[in-house]
Design a protein around this motif. Structure first.
Motif, short mmCIF file in Angstrom:
data_model
loop_
_atom_site.label_atom_id
_atom_site.label_comp_id
_atom_site.label_asym_id
_atom_site.label_seq_id
_atom_site.Cartn_x
_atom_site.Cartn_y
_atom_site.Cartn_z
N THR A 12 59.10 68.17 30.25
CA THR A 12 58.18 67.20 29.68
C THR A 12 58.76 65.79 29.72
O THR A 12 58.03 64.83 29.44
N ALA A 13 60.04 65.66 30.07
CA ALA A 13 60.65 64.33 30.15
C ALA A 13 59.88 63.48 31.15
O ALA A 13 59.62 63.90 32.26
N GLY A 14 59.51 62.30 30.74
CA GLY A 14 58.78 61.39 31.62
C GLY A 14 57.28 61.35 31.39
O GLY A 14 56.58 60.54 32.00
N ILE A 15 56.75 62.20 30.50
CA ILE A 15 55.32 62.12 30.17
C ILE A 15 55.09 60.80 29.45
O ILE A 15 55.87 60.38 28.61
N LYS A 16 53.99 60.13 29.80
CA LYS A 16 53.67 58.83 29.20
C LYS A 16 52.28 58.86 28.58
O LYS A 16 51.39 59.55 29.07
N LEU A 17 52.13 58.09 27.51
CA LEU A 17 50.82 57.88 26.89
C LEU A 17 50.46 56.42 27.11
O LEU A 17 51.22 55.52 26.76
N LYS A 18 49.29 56.20 27.73
CA LYS A 18 48.82 54.84 28.00
C LYS A 18 47.47 54.64 27.33
O LYS A 18 46.77 55.60 27.02
N TYR A 19 47.10 53.37 27.16
CA TYR A 19 45.82 53.05 26.52
C TYR A 19 45.22 51.80 27.12
O TYR A 19 45.90 50.97 27.73
N THR A 20 43.90 51.67 26.96
CA THR A 20 43.17 50.46 27.34
C THR A 20 41.85 50.46 26.56
O THR A 20 41.48 51.46 25.95
N ILE A 21 41.15 49.35 26.62
CA ILE A 21 39.85 49.22 25.96
C ILE A 21 38.77 49.15 27.04
O ILE A 21 38.97 48.53 28.09
N GLU A 22 37.65 49.80 26.80
CA GLU A 22 36.54 49.76 27.76
C GLU A 22 36.11 48.32 28.04
O GLU A 22 36.00 47.51 27.11
N ALA A 23 35.84 48.03 29.30
CA ALA A 23 35.24 46.75 29.67
C ALA A 23 33.72 46.87 29.55
O ALA A 23 33.03 45.94 29.16
N THR A 24 33.21 48.05 29.90
CA THR A 24 31.78 48.35 29.81
C THR A 24 31.61 49.53 28.85
O THR A 24 32.25 50.56 29.02
N SER A 25 30.77 49.35 27.87
CA SER A 25 30.55 50.39 26.86
C SER A 25 30.17 51.72 27.51
O SER A 25 29.27 51.77 28.35
N GLY A 26 30.89 52.78 27.14
CA GLY A 26 30.58 54.11 27.63
C GLY A 26 31.18 54.47 28.97
O GLY A 26 30.96 55.57 29.47
N THR A 27 31.97 53.56 29.57
CA THR A 27 32.56 53.82 30.88
C THR A 27 34.08 53.84 30.78
O THR A 27 34.69 52.85 30.38
N ARG A 28 34.68 54.97 31.16
CA ARG A 28 36.14 55.08 31.13
C ARG A 28 36.74 54.20 32.21
O ARG A 28 36.40 54.33 33.38
N PRO A 29 37.66 53.29 31.84
CA PRO A 29 38.30 52.43 32.84
C PRO A 29 39.18 53.25 33.79
O PRO A 29 39.80 54.24 33.41
N SER A 30 39.25 52.82 35.04
CA SER A 30 40.09 53.50 36.03
C SER A 30 41.41 52.77 36.25
O SER A 30 42.26 53.24 37.00
N LYS A 104 32.29 49.55 22.22
CA LYS A 104 33.34 49.92 23.17
C LYS A 104 34.44 50.65 22.42
O LYS A 104 34.62 50.45 21.22
N ARG A 105 35.18 51.49 23.15
CA ARG A 105 36.25 52.27 22.52
C ARG A 105 37.54 52.12 23.31
O ARG A 105 37.55 51.63 24.43
N ALA A 106 38.58 52.61 22.68
CA ALA A 106 39.88 52.69 23.36
C ALA A 106 39.92 54.00 24.15
O ALA A 106 39.39 55.03 23.71
N TRP A 107 40.54 53.95 25.32
CA TRP A 107 40.76 55.14 26.13
C TRP A 107 42.25 55.39 26.23
O TRP A 107 43.05 54.44 26.28
N PHE A 108 42.62 56.65 26.26
CA PHE A 108 44.02 57.05 26.32
C PHE A 108 44.22 57.95 27.53
O PHE A 108 43.36 58.77 27.85
N GLU A 109 45.36 57.78 28.18
CA GLU A 109 45.70 58.56 29.37
C GLU A 109 47.08 59.17 29.17
O GLU A 109 48.04 58.45 28.89
N ILE A 110 47.16 60.48 29.30
CA ILE A 110 48.45 61.16 29.28
C ILE A 110 48.84 61.38 30.73
O ILE A 110 48.16 62.10 31.46
N VAL A 111 49.93 60.72 31.13
CA VAL A 111 50.38 60.74 32.53
C VAL A 111 51.55 61.70 32.66
O VAL A 111 52.53 61.60 31.91
#
Length: 163
Positions: A12-30, A104-111
């Motif tokens: 599990t070493a190296g797993i990252k948690l990232k976040y961002t805020i939607e630019a468009t409501s209801g659309t997950r940023p890429s 708009k909401r915050a999105w989280f990505e587990i990398v």
């Protein structure tokens, strides 16, 4: 298994948690995700539906059920609570509060770590909760949990791109 055909276990070493805020409501940023540093552990996230009992009087042996709404609950991650982490978390909470006025909401990505062979990340959205005081013990690192109220789980999807 999400990602490549790699069948070898990995650390599990190296797993990252990232976040961002939607630019468009209801659309997950890429793209545009920022890493939250000093994360020590992540909980599991399995949004399971409630069970609705629809048994009628004709049933003689088994209850009948259908799935109801999913509740992902809270995602409480443990961090080393450095000043930088607290400031980043407070900024995320403020940014999400402002963004929520525009629905708009915050999105989280587990990398996953590169060595894992994964080409996908795990995505969910939610609302971070203002951090409290975690308590302190003698001769222990200053760690605590910060929490995200999960609103949607997109699961394993193509990893975000660098901004």
């Amino acid at each position: 298994m999400a990602g490549s055909n790699n069948t070898n276990p990995f650390s599990t070493a190296g797993i990252k948690l990232k976040y961002t805020i939607e630019a468009t409501s209801g659309t997950r940023p890429s793209s545009g995700y920022t890493e939250l540093t000093s994360v020590v552990s992540l909980p599991s996230l399995n949004a399971e539906p409630s069970t609705l009992d629809v048994t009628d009087l004709s049933e003689l042996e088994y209850k009948q059920s259908i799935p109801g709404l999913k509740d992902a609950g809270n995602f409480a991650l443990k961090c080393n609570l450095t000043q930088a982490v607290i400031e980043a978390w407070n900024t995320l909470v403020s940014s999400t509060t402002e963004a929520s006025a525009g629905r708009k909401r915050a999105w989280f990505e587990i990398v996953m770590p590169a060595a894992s062979g994964y080409t996908k990340s795990f995505f969910f959205s939610g609302y971070p909760v203002k951090a409290g005081f975690p308590g302190a013990d003698v001769d222990q690192p200053f760690q605590g949990e910060v929490s995200i109220t999960v609103s949607k789980v997109d699961g394993w999807q193509t990893a975000s791109t660098a901004s």
